[in-house]
Design an enzyme around this catalytic site. Structure first.
Site, PDB file in Angstrom:
ATOM      1  N   HIS A  42       0.389  -1.263   0.169  1.00 27.99           N
ATOM      2  CA  HIS A  42       0.261  -0.109  -0.004  1.00 27.99           C
ATOM      3  C   HIS A  42       1.008   1.220   0.013  1.00 27.99           C
ATOM      4  O   HIS A  42       0.211   2.367  -0.712  1.00 27.99           O
ATOM      5  CB  HIS A  42      -0.857   0.034   1.319  1.00 27.99           C
ATOM      6  CG  HIS A  42      -0.412   0.405   2.536  1.00 27.99           C
ATOM      7  ND1 HIS A  42      -0.302  -0.860   3.798  1.00 27.99           N
ATOM      8  CD2 HIS A  42      -0.433   1.468   2.826  1.00 27.99           C
ATOM      9  CE1 HIS A  42       0.044   0.084   4.114  1.00 27.99           C
ATOM     10  NE2 HIS A  42      -0.060   1.459   4.363  1.00 27.99           N
TER      11      HIS A  42
ATOM     12  N   ASP B  73       0.713  -8.002   2.222  1.00 25.16           N
ATOM     13  CA  ASP B  73       1.232  -6.414   1.899  1.00 25.16           C
ATOM     14  C   ASP B  73       2.670  -5.484   2.217  1.00 25.16           C
ATOM     15  O   ASP B  73       3.121  -5.221   2.526  1.00 25.16           O
ATOM     16  CB  ASP B  73       0.487  -5.749   2.806  1.00 25.16           C
ATOM     17  CG  ASP B  73      -0.021  -3.896   2.684  1.00 25.16           C
ATOM     18  OD1 ASP B  73       0.840  -3.545   1.871  1.00 25.16           O
ATOM     19  OD2 ASP B  73      -0.321  -3.152   3.369  1.00 25.16           O
TER      20      ASP B  73
ATOM     21  N   SER C  94       4.049   2.052   8.392  1.00 21.85           N
ATOM     22  CA  SER C  94       4.043   0.975   7.388  1.00 21.85           C
ATOM     23  C   SER C  94       4.913   0.582   6.659  1.00 21.85           C
ATOM     24  O   SER C  94       5.669   1.836   6.919  1.00 21.85           O
ATOM     25  CB  SER C  94       2.454   2.128   6.618  1.00 21.85           C
ATOM     26  OG  SER C  94       1.132   2.022   6.683  1.00 21.85           O
TER      27      SER C  94
END
Ligand code: ASP
Length: 716
Positions: free
Chosen positions: A82, A219, A651
């Protein structure tokens, strides 16, 4: 610049008595105080961070709002799918749809530019609190106080960058009105895509599963940083060569088990744990519900407009993803705030603090009205919340109108000396600002822009009587929706700002020249601009007041609590540690901390967002797990859960085992942990990573990218 050992002296004071709980996004200078060996770390903390030598922190990069880490001597970076998504989208066309099918460069020559992504490497830092704070005094008017500090910070940044050409300086506020640290970094601007799994793996579960455990999302993505042949940072160029980092992480293909010690290094964005109940109430009652509803509406509008055309949907993809992520996060926070009585608890704490202050005449004289005064600032802000939220979104939500504001503002700002300008118009940021302008055009879709503009205008027209926006009333009050539509249609038909060459050529032109364009959006921006200037001044006043009051509050809290204070997250490098651990989100449940490939197959419906590639299903059927099978689980682990303290910006952060080896890539939190930004708890704060075994399994078995496995040193 001073060596790294000089850092953080300013707030080391606050950290002398650290608690033993796992809460904490620690500035890296604090890790020696944490007794990490006793907690389970098997290496010397100096291997993580050493002021005099390369340590694990040197493998960690800030990656345009995310974190990433070097995993080879050739500049290979691992981060989240992402985090690379915007760049993958920018490189995709209907014919070459890398978003859907993934991307794989078999050799370095095939690697393509990851637009919009740069990698920032921390070089050194220094406490500059004294320098920043010496420009203010108690007699200053509040907005003046903010401006003086801003100016000083800019001066420090300018001097530092002059002294260290090619480096980027940034001053971060660690404690409002108290502690400021200067960070010096190298920014690598040529970053390329290496391997990106198909969306059906990288975003498996989509928005349904976002902020949710149990999770089965792969991810991750691999990127590579490049530099000029002489090793200096450079813009994208075919002549550039892979960057050789000072340090890269060793990958451990054996992964982790439940209960294992682990830690995360990364760049958490923002937390608000030192703010008062007044701020939290503002967030809960005004800002978050407004934004969540607005984003909900915008997402639905974009989905509707793109439903029959993949090319249009592609334009919306990254924007929808970003909005949906924030929207669900806010919904989670709002739920958590209610359920956990976050505001009430803070109020109760503040009541006790007030009693403590009132009990001592000396403190009462110094701090007696601090909490009330902070409350007054937020009350004033609340009184204008509705109009201010509309103004903020009016300026930013419609691409052409935001361009018009930027052009108009650039005309005014470029007249000023560099130090007096708003940050985005200073020389050091001009190239970025111009490049960002063009970025927006790539995904431009007029019907969406029109719909967004109309929506926000209707909101402006529905504002309460005491918060009206005069200029909008003058143009639109009393007019029917059809008339508003007509005005919007005309404006879009007339505007020239969607022409990239006109747009770029107009940047920085004087107002009189801009006026010659006769562009309706520039006219609107010019008309509304004084309102925005007034709003900026108001915000500077609030900031000035809060900076003064927050410094006093920290002082008195320190005396009252006699415990450790860790600065709120502010996009600077942090360390957090904990264990691979399950949890009980609701009565009578227990969620285990590791998910498996079996879970992926179980969730698969064949329809998005659970449309697993056939290859994965075939490999699963054949039990072709390679070396990535956990002997305990008899399966390939997919995602891991742990009780570390993370937030947005983490992230892509590396999850490391007790030996400092890479075992996962952090990408999310459980729904209950969205509240982390306000309050952390051992019982509900859980973060989520993709397990390194799944990363390697997908890369090797599904992607066939053996060369990456070799580069990582996990295959011969
Ligand atoms: N997925 C998250 C993000 O959007 C990571 C987090 O906030 O924990 O940044």
């Amino acid at each position: 610049m001073a060596k790294r050992s000089l850092l953080f002296l300013g707030f080391a004071f606050f950290l002398l008595q650290l608690s033993l709980a796992d809460e904490g996004m620690y500035p890296i200078s604090e890790i020696y105080k944490l007794n990490l060996k006793a907690k389970g770390l098997k290496i010397d903390p100096k291997a993580i961070y050493n002021p005099n030598r390369a340590g694990l922190i040197d493998a960690v990069v800030q990656l345009s709002g995310c974190t990433g880490s070097f995993v080879s001597s050739e500049g290979l970076i691992i981060t989240n799918h992402h985090c690379a998504f915007g760049a993958v989208q920018a490189a995709s066309t209907k014919e070459n749809d890398y978003v859907t099918f993934g991307f794989h460069a078999p050799t370095q020559k095939d690697e393509i530019q990851a637009r919009g992504i740069s990698a920032r490497i921390l070089e050194s830092y220094r406490d500059v609190s004294k320098e920043v704070l010496c420009v203010i005094n108690d007699k200053m008017e509040l907005a003046e106080r903010t401006k003086a500090m801003d100016r000083k910070i800019r001066e420090i940044v300018a001097e530092t960058e002059k002294k260290y050409p090619g480096r980027r300086a940034e001053v971060s506020e660690m404690f409002t009105g108290k502690v400021y640290v200067l960070f010096l970094s190298t920014v690598l601007r040529d970053v390329r895509l290496v391997y990106v799994p198909p969306r059906s793996i990288g975003e498996f579960g989509g928005e349904n599963d976002n902020w949710v455990w149990p999770r089965h999302t792969g991810d991750f993505s691999f990127l590579r940083a490049y530099v000029a042949p002489d090793g200096s940072p450079a813009e994208f160029s075919a002549n550039n060569v892979p960057y050789h980092p000072k340090k890269f992480l060793k990958v451990n293909p054996a992964g982790v088990e439940e209960g294992d010690f682990a830690f995360v290094l990364g760049y958490p964005g923002r937390t608000f744990r030192h703010r008062t109940s007044h701020y939290l109430a503002y967030e809960e009652n005004y800002r978050m519900p407004y934004i969540a509803d607005l984003f909900d509406w915008q997402i639905a509008a974009m989905e509707e407009l793109g439903k029959n055309d993949r090319a249009i949907a592609l334009k919306h993809d990254a924007r929808i993803k970003g909005l949906a992520n924030t929207m669900k996060n806010y919904r989670g926070k709002l739920l958590g705030m209610k359920r956990l009585h976050i505001v009430e608890n803070k109020q109760a704490e503040e009541k006790l603090l007030q009693q403590f202050i009132d009990a001592n005449p000396q403190w009462k004289a110094l701090y007696g009205s601090v909490l009330d005064d902070i409350g007054k600032v937020y009350q004033e802000m609340t009184d204008h919340a509705a109009a201010e939220m509309v103004l903020d979104n009016l300026r930013s939500n419609t691409t052409v109108l935001s361009y018009a504001f930027t052009l108009y503002e650039s005309a005014l700002e470029l007249q000023k000396s560099d130090l007096e300008r708003l940050p985005v118009y200073t020389e050091r940021n001009l190239n970025n600002t111009k490049a960002n302008l063009k970025q927006g055009l790539r995904n431009y879709y007029e019907p969406t822009e029109k719909a967004f503009l109309k929506h926000i205008l209707l909101q402006a027209l529905a504002l309460p009587e005491n918060q009206r926006i005069e200029e909008i009333d003058r143009q639109f009050k009393g007019r029917s929706e059809e008339e508003i539509d007509r005005t919007i249609d005309q404006a879009f038909a007339q505007t020239k700002l969607t022409d990239e060459s006109i747009l770029t050529a107009s940047f920085g032109k004087p107002v009189a020249e801009l006026a010659q364009l006769k562009d309706p959006f520039i006219r609107a921006a010019g008309m509304l601009y004084p309102t925005y200037q007034k709003l900026r001044e108001t915000r500077q006043q609030r900031e000035g007041a809060l900076s003064k009051l927050s410094a006093l509050l920290i002082d008195v809290k320190q005396q009252y609590q006699k415990t450790s204070f860790i600065p709120d997250a502010n996009s600077t490098l942090r360390f957090t540690f904990g264990h691979i651990k399950g949890y009980t989100p609701v009565d009578a449940t227990y969620f285990k901390p590791i998910t498996t490939l079996t879970g992926v197959v179980e969730k698969t419906t064949g329809k998005e967002p659970y449309a697993t590639p056939q290859k994965v299903l075939d490999l699963y059927k054949a039990k072709d797990f390679g070396r990535y099978k956990s002997s305990k689980l008899k399966d390939v682990p997919v995602a891991i859960l742990y009780d570390m303290d993370t937030t947005g910006g983490n992230s892509g952060s590396p999850v490391l085992n007790a030996y400092g080896e890479l075992v996962g890539v952090n990408f999310d939190r459980a729904y209950e942990a969205t509240i982390n930004d306000y309050a952390w708890s051992e019982s509900y704060s859980r973060s989520i990573a993709v397990d390194i075994r799944y990363v390697l399994w997908v890369t090797e078995k599904v992607g066939g990218a053996d060369h990456i496995l070799k580069e990582l040193g996990v295959r011969k």
